[in-house]
Design a protein around this motif. Structure first.
Motif, PDB file in Angstrom:
ATOM      1  N   MET A  26      16.483 143.158  35.652  1.00  0.00           N
ATOM      2  CA  MET A  26      15.205 142.711  36.196  1.00  0.00           C
ATOM      3  C   MET A  26      14.719 141.412  35.539  1.00  0.00           C
ATOM      4  SD  MET A  26      14.825 145.078  38.476  1.00  0.00           S
ATOM      5  CE  MET A  26      13.118 145.004  39.078  1.00  0.00           C
ATOM      6  N   GLU A  27      15.213 141.114  34.347  1.00  0.00           N
ATOM      7  CA  GLU A  27      14.711 139.945  33.630  1.00  0.00           C
ATOM      8  C   GLU A  27      15.696 138.782  33.641  1.00  0.00           C
ATOM      9  OE1 GLU A  27      11.694 140.043  32.509  1.00  0.00           O
ATOM     10  OE2 GLU A  27      11.353 142.201  32.766  1.00  0.00           O
ATOM     11  N   LYS A  28      16.895 138.984  34.144  1.00  0.00           N
ATOM     12  CA  LYS A  28      17.918 137.948  34.102  1.00  0.00           C
ATOM     13  C   LYS A  28      17.644 136.825  35.106  1.00  0.00           C
ATOM     14  CE  LYS A  28      21.939 138.898  36.129  1.00  0.00           C
ATOM     15  NZ  LYS A  28      22.250 138.372  37.471  1.00  0.00           N
ATOM     16  N   GLU A  29      18.322 135.728  34.917  1.00  0.00           N
ATOM     17  CA  GLU A  29      18.353 134.674  35.924  1.00  0.00           C
ATOM     18  C   GLU A  29      19.272 135.118  37.056  1.00  0.00           C
ATOM     19  OE1 GLU A  29      16.522 131.761  35.646  1.00  0.00           O
ATOM     20  OE2 GLU A  29      15.710 133.089  34.091  1.00  0.00           O
ATOM     21  N   GLY A  30      19.215 134.442  38.188  1.00  0.00           N
ATOM     22  CA  GLY A  30      20.146 134.791  39.259  1.00  0.00           C
ATOM     23  C   GLY A  30      19.618 134.403  40.613  1.00  0.00           C
ATOM     24  N   GLY A  31      20.336 134.831  41.651  1.00  0.00           N
ATOM     25  CA  GLY A  31      20.033 134.409  43.004  1.00  0.00           C
ATOM     26  C   GLY A  31      18.829 135.085  43.624  1.00  0.00           C
ATOM     27  N   LEU A  32      18.364 136.146  43.005  1.00  0.00           N
ATOM     28  CA  LEU A  32      17.202 136.864  43.537  1.00  0.00           C
ATOM     29  C   LEU A  32      15.960 136.479  42.755  1.00  0.00           C
ATOM     30  CD1 LEU A  32      18.690 140.496  43.713  1.00  0.00           C
ATOM     31  CD2 LEU A  32      18.816 138.699  45.447  1.00  0.00           C
ATOM     32  N   THR A  33      14.863 136.273  43.445  1.00  0.00           N
ATOM     33  CA  THR A  33      13.616 136.048  42.721  1.00  0.00           C
ATOM     34  C   THR A  33      13.152 137.363  42.100  1.00  0.00           C
ATOM     35  OG1 THR A  33      12.155 136.620  44.556  1.00  0.00           O
ATOM     36  CG2 THR A  33      12.956 134.341  44.470  1.00  0.00           C
ATOM     37  N   LYS A  34      12.231 137.245  41.137  1.00  0.00           N
ATOM     38  CA  LYS A  34      11.720 138.486  40.532  1.00  0.00           C
ATOM     39  C   LYS A  34      10.973 139.328  41.556  1.00  0.00           C
ATOM     40  CE  LYS A  34      11.939 137.279  35.721  1.00  0.00           C
ATOM     41  NZ  LYS A  34      11.255 137.108  34.412  1.00  0.00           N
ATOM     42  N   ALA A  35      10.286 138.664  42.473  1.00  0.00           N
ATOM     43  CA  ALA A  35       9.602 139.443  43.517  1.00  0.00           C
ATOM     44  C   ALA A  35      10.610 140.188  44.378  1.00  0.00           C
ATOM     45  CB  ALA A  35       8.754 138.517  44.387  1.00  0.00           C
ATOM     46  N   GLU A  36      11.728 139.550  44.690  1.00  0.00           N
ATOM     47  CA  GLU A  36      12.732 140.229  45.511  1.00  0.00           C
ATOM     48  C   GLU A  36      13.307 141.456  44.790  1.00  0.00           C
ATOM     49  OE1 GLU A  36      14.194 136.476  48.310  1.00  0.00           O
ATOM     50  OE2 GLU A  36      15.224 136.862  46.402  1.00  0.00           O
ATOM     51  N   ARG A  37      13.502 141.325  43.485  1.00  0.00           N
ATOM     52  CA  ARG A  37      13.994 142.504  42.744  1.00  0.00           C
ATOM     53  C   ARG A  37      12.996 143.662  42.824  1.00  0.00           C
ATOM     54  NH1 ARG A  37      16.844 139.156  37.714  1.00  0.00           N
ATOM     55  NH2 ARG A  37      17.130 137.380  39.095  1.00  0.00           N
TER      56      ARG A  37
END
Lengths: 196, 196, 196, 196, 196, 196
Positions: free
Chosen positions: D63-74
């Motif tokens: 949930m805290e990592k960088e990546g292709g999904l925004t935090k809202a999307e997670r």
């Protein structure tokens, strides 16, 4: 209240006809006149006059109106969704009406057991696919379902009709199962004479 | 028809208010007066005036009557069964009404996600057990289900009320999903202020 | 092969009667003699003579034997489980046989739509509960299910009969749906005359 | 342990903060500092320190990592799958976080009741389709599911993220239901102020 | 009757071999000769000689015949559908036969847990898709399912074979669960030696 | 990455061992030392080092701890729930561990196909009933489920263990299906030698 064989027609008391509000009594008299007997749905729902009036108003708005679906097709929707909901009253009573409206002594049993194998048109199968989707997983309905109907020549108003009949009997099936509504004996044999 | 942000409130056209039959327009004016906005269920169903009248007659017969269930309890039934049917309009709109009627800002979210864990009484959990049975397997209802309600002090008339509300929203949930009924933005925030 | 109206009675070819092995032809002649027509199950399964022989041997071993269940009760099991499996051939054909064996024109439609509401005894409902358990979740059967039957006076041999009939029609329903087996027109009307 | 209103926050005992291992106490102090209250998931899971550490390590990794999904999307993934699993704690707590991260007071209620009708992009709906497939029928996942994601611009690493968040909350939802984890009262109102 | 460890091999009595009809005894002697032990299905079904004969006639007609499916492929169908039906006897016994026929010590465990991930060809996966459709939703089978098989080179006769094996084990799985049929200890280890 | 036969062990890339963080490499070396091979779960999860660490920390906290459940009983929970979730890796790998821990060559196949028929104690069946409830309908767990466990001598801490193992493998099963994790060939044969 019991039927002529002394069996209860439902789990709840049914008021004597003379105690019913005049409009409800008039409707019951009219159906008795037309059919020769009073379907138990009228008697059992009369226990709650306001709900009686609302239910039949809804029913008439969908089942008696003009539109893109024939009256037989509307009854197919009722029979197919009611069978999936295991509603004895609705399958038996509307099965009889379907046989009469379609002038086909076998159509109701076919639609009730497995509409995919019934002697109906591909268009009617698409109609029942949509009705069953509304009945069992309405939360998933989307554009693709409407497109499938349009591919068979149905308008979006027809889609509303199909879905609304399915939704009304989602209500009706649950009420009939809740109150243990018994089909009248007369329904079983109606419309079974072969076409001549 | 679109809402103030330009988003459609449903899949079907909504007639201009001035073109609606007088009785429907009067009902819409009254709710606008009382609530400060017109819930989209009134606008989207106005596409079909006869069905509109029947639906609200049924609704009022069950939700506005006197009886053994409080108004908050009736809304609990709506929220719990509508959540199980994944009906966005009904959960959001009736969730707001439930918060207001129960004077509890948290009750609706609890009942919608898992009523077994909600801050409600054992009697209310039994009520919702029955409502969900009617919603999802009405064909299995029998004496034991009525007995369970009686054990919590419910009469058989209460059982009809619980079951009929569940059945009406079986219809309503399917219609809202069919026509893509959008909850008004106003509902989300209503009744969320803590009790003071 | 098509029926008299030119409709196919199944998805697979049916051999001409004259080409069938003598024992299969004799069985078909016998049923024609007795019933006045040849039920399509005999014709469609004749496509595979060895499977035909095995199927009817199994059928006769369960349906024609002596035992604790009446012949009408065995047909109830067939109709209830076949309806749950949406097998049109089995519901229509065995529905007719049930009406005849029970001398009751309404019993088959009741058992097919919702056996819990049928005009049958509590013992017969327990029998159908067990049959449906075997049909739909046999992996969960345990001592409690056998105890429930014993509480209604069934022996463990009766339990085998109930379960085996349910299991045989688990096979039969799947085959009929696989090969699109069409019920003969004659079945729909059989046994519907009221008891006199 | 009970909350300020004296209601238990779970079925299991919660150790006094002073008795907790230092690392767990530090994490709880940090969240208290940041949020102004201690979410009950920290207190209830502290009953098992090793499992607490593993759970939050897993949580942070996804949930805290960088990546292709925004935090809202997670958070959308958490809310949609937790609602399907009827997890009150996760829907209420992560619903609040979703509202805050998406800066949208209505998004959480929409995603929780029926994400197909939510005000999210087609790409986000495809993301939630995949998440629900992992949640409810992971055994059927195959190339076509990955293809569908790629068609919306997701990489296979994004697919892992989506699936792993769904899988972690498959665990989390079950634990919260097992231990009767109560959402803090604070969560219900968080993030509900309209965007200004 | 108990096995060598004194555990019952089923819920029903098993007649002493010497009391069995000659044809059944001969069949049991033959399998003992060939396998070195008597699979419990022969002993438990011998309680009902007529059903025994019909079952094995059906079995041989499908499993021993020539045709488009290899013997290993037929066993794959048995293992996949029996695992879905949670039939311990059928998975363990036919898993052994599948290992032997496929000369592969791992195939049975793969097919039993999730055939979609097994080391089998796409054609064999299509075969098992069809078999599972017959097993679990035969009422929905239609032309598209037959087309899918044809796309992998299967004839309509092969489709009958696949469906009929699935249907026969729908029966067999239910009987084994009903009578608590115990797999012989010998089956577990058979065919597990690596190829080489 | 492929195995020795050249088959991929998963859908995602596996980093060369020399590129892995030291702690992960140490864990992999240790399991290689102990088992003689590296189970593919270690290699496939190493694609995401933080998730790898969290997963195995969780695993060890539940599977390696002291407590009221034997190590064999914990593996039974893994096998029963993983079979219900159709997770090939978990059933095959933990089936091997169960055989070894229980010193029983048949227990894993029994628990995987139908634990109700396995050679385990009534207490162990109650344990698996609870584990399956957590796995498949955790939202319904309530006091009665805990009472049922207590009736077999389980403490509430045991209940947490049972539920948490079931919940962890709800995660693990979904990840293995998502990433197409292949069981090592070695697992199939482990622990199958009869007790001597």
């Amino acid at each position: 209240m019991n039927d002529l064989q002394g069996r209860p027609i439902g789990r709840y008391p049914v008021p004597p006809l003379r105690d019913l509000p005049a409009d409800i009594r008039a409707r019951i008299d009219a159906v008795q006149e037309k059919s020769g007997f009073v379907p138990n749905v009228f008697l059992t729902l009369a226990h709650r006059p306001d709900e009686f009036r609302a239910f039949f108003a809804y029913h008439d708005a969908l089942m008696e109106k003009e539109g893109g679906l024939t009256k037989a097709e509307r009854e197919m929707i009722v029979v197919a969704t009611s069978a999936a909901n295991q509603c004895q009253y609705c399958v038996v009573a509307h099965g009889a009406i379907l046989r009469i409206r379609a002038k086909d002594p076998r159509i109701a049993d076919q639609v009730a057991t497995n509409y995919r194998k019934a002697d109906i048109s591909p268009r009617q199968k698409a109609m029942l696919d949509f009705a069953l989707t509304v009945s069992h997983r309405a939360e998933e309905i989307g554009d693709a379902d409407f497109e499938a109907l349009r591919g068979h020549g149905f308008t979006d108003e027809d889609a509303w009709d199909i879905g609304a009949i399915s939704a009304l009997f989602a209500l009706s099936n649950r009420m009939a199962n809740l109150i243990d509504m018994r089909p009248n004996d007369e329904f079983y044999a109606l419309g079974r004479a072969p076409r001549g």
